[in-house]
Scaffold this active site. Structure first.
Site, PDB file in Angstrom:
ATOM      1  N   TYR A   1      34.426  41.577  33.841  1.00 16.53           N
ATOM      2  CA  TYR A   1      35.023  42.714  33.145  1.00 16.53           C
ATOM      3  C   TYR A   1      36.171  42.240  32.262  1.00 16.53           C
ATOM      4  CZ  TYR A   1      38.650  42.403  36.742  1.00 16.53           C
ATOM      5  OH  TYR A   1      39.647  41.951  37.568  1.00 16.53           O
ATOM      6  N   CYS A   2      36.491  43.064  31.257  1.00 15.74           N
ATOM      7  CA  CYS A   2      37.704  42.875  30.459  1.00 15.74           C
ATOM      8  C   CYS A   2      38.558  44.124  30.646  1.00 15.74           C
ATOM      9  CB  CYS A   2      37.367  42.608  28.991  1.00 15.74           C
ATOM     10  SG  CYS A   2      36.493  43.956  28.160  1.00 15.74           S
ATOM     11  N   PHE A   3      39.406  44.440  29.695  1.00 14.51           N
ATOM     12  CA  PHE A   3      40.310  45.569  29.926  1.00 14.51           C
ATOM     13  C   PHE A   3      39.586  46.915  29.881  1.00 14.51           C
ATOM     14  CE2 PHE A   3      43.498  48.731  28.446  1.00 14.51           C
ATOM     15  CZ  PHE A   3      44.253  48.743  29.602  1.00 14.51           C
TER      16      PHE A   3
ATOM     17  N   SER B   1      34.277  41.579  27.142  1.00 13.32           N
ATOM     18  CA  SER B   1      33.297  41.355  28.210  1.00 13.32           C
ATOM     19  C   SER B   1      31.880  41.303  27.653  1.00 13.32           C
ATOM     20  CB  SER B   1      33.416  42.440  29.282  1.00 13.32           C
ATOM     21  OG  SER B   1      33.229  43.725  28.735  1.00 13.32           O
TER      22      SER B   1
ATOM     23  N   TYR C   1      38.608  47.000  33.433  1.00  9.15           N
ATOM     24  CA  TYR C   1      39.762  47.107  34.336  1.00  9.15           C
ATOM     25  C   TYR C   1      40.378  48.503  34.290  1.00  9.15           C
ATOM     26  CZ  TYR C   1      44.443  46.437  36.209  1.00  9.15           C
ATOM     27  OH  TYR C   1      45.595  46.572  36.938  1.00  9.15           O
TER      28      TYR C   1
END
Length: 368
Positions: free
Chosen positions: A94-96, A102, A123
């Site tokens: 995952y990314c933000f 991602s 996130y």
């Protein structure tokens, strides 16, 4: 290939490995327990891309990102992600926000022959789910709060009751002027995330009620989530009683012997003991204004004598001197007053065995 997921509940209950591709600075500000940070961009690269986005727009920022992360740098990062994916075949990345970063990592892995799913929403969505978990549990779940004088063994009771949530454990602080541990407290967001996941597991277990120790809004410098703190202040109180001498021995165990061992394990014998002694002196000094000059002087002298004896021979008996005075003249009157203010909330009182049995009976799963 496994599909991407937005089942946050299952993600946290299963404890699967998670690959966090945010920049290190983002990760340091707040992360999930056990997540591994292998960023797409380091902090400097992310800063450059962010400036470019603000000045020239998304497409220019994307092009700059590809330029910054290319060649050997790109190959090394793909290799690290692929190694993680092979080591954790059930995990997710995952990314933000679950967006470009991602997706790009996922595509580069796919180009390298590795299919790995990502968390939709990233996130931010998972963090929102955890905040909602605490708020919902605070609003809908029955809670009991274990209170008692300093050294009565409240944390020991929690360890014997499976339906309990150890707030002090999550905060890495024992909740008083003397509560700081050898290791620093986790960041506020990490504290909240770990607490929420713990609450989620307890809700999934089906306990009829959850149990926490009596705490103020702050545990050290960590802030108990507002919804939970407010619920705790209105929940039934179970009062733990213990003889004075037993309380002195428990304080000696936790705040002297235990704390010294933590510092020595962390820093080594000589440096660790010095840091431990400094920590106790700082804690005593922190409450000096409330102790008053004469009483503080007496307690500081007793503490210095006890530390000198402990440094010389390892003997801790002299610590009982300042502990006894501090409990009898400072902490007990303060907590007696607080208990009197909340007497109407007390639904049970007893010693450790009685309180433990009562809590076990009143938190048991339906049908047990």
């Amino acid at each position: 290939m496994r599909p991407d997921t937005s089942d946050f509940r299952e993600l946290f209950l299963s404890g699967v490995a998670m690959l966090d591709v945010r920049a290190p600075l983002e990760f340091a500000r707040g992360a999930f327990p056990g997540a591994v940070n292998l960023p797409l961009m380091d902090d400097a690269e992310r800063h450059e891309v962010g400036l470019c986005y603000a000045q020239k727009g998304q497409q220019a920022a994307i092009e700059l990102g590809h330029e910054l992360v290319s060649g050997q740098r790109k190959a090394a990062r793909i290799a690290a992600w692929a190694e993680f994916a092979r080591a954790h075949p059930d995990g997710y990345l995952y990314c933000f926000r679950g967006g470009l970063r991602s997706q790009l990592v996922q595509q580069w892995l796919r180009d390298a022959g590795v299919d790995y799913p990502r968390v939709s929403g990233g996130y931010k969505a998972m963090r929102g789910f955890l905040i909602e978990t605490i708020d919902t549990a605070a609003a809908t779940q029955p809670w009991f709060v274990v209170g008692g004088l300093t050294g009565s063994g409240k944390t020991d009771v929690l360890a014997d009751v499976p339906a309990s949530i150890d707030l002090e454990g999550h905060a890495r602080h024992r909740g008083s002027a003397f509560g700081r541990r050898a290791l620093p407290q986790p960041p506020q967001i990490d504290f909240e995330n770990a607490l929420a996941i713990d609450v989620l597991h307890h809700l999934d277990a089906g306990w009829r009620a959850l149990v926490v120790e009596d705490e103020g809004r702050f545990i050290g410098s960590r802030d108990v989530p507002q919804a939970l703190s407010q619920r705790m202040q209105a929940s039934p109180l179970v009062w733990l009683e213990a003889p004075f001498n037993a309380r002195v021995e428990r304080v000696l165990r936790d705040y002297v012997q235990g704390l010294a061992a933590e510092f020595i394990d962390t820093k080594g014998s000589a440096e660790g003991f010095a840091a431990y002694a400094t920590r106790l002196r700082e804690a005593m000094a922190a409450i000096a204004p409330r102790l008053g000059g004469a009483r503080y002087g007496k307690l500081a002298a007793l503490l210095d004598q006890a530390l000198a004896r402990q440094a010389e021979s390892g003997e801790v008996a002299l610590h009982r001197g300042w502990i006894e005075v501090l409990l009898r003249d400072y902490y007990d009157p303060m907590y007696d007053y607080q208990r009197a203010q909340r007497e109407a909330r007390i639904v049970f009182r007893g010693d450790r065995d009685a309180v433990t049995d009562w809590l076990l009976a009143h938190t048991a799963r339906q049908g047990e």
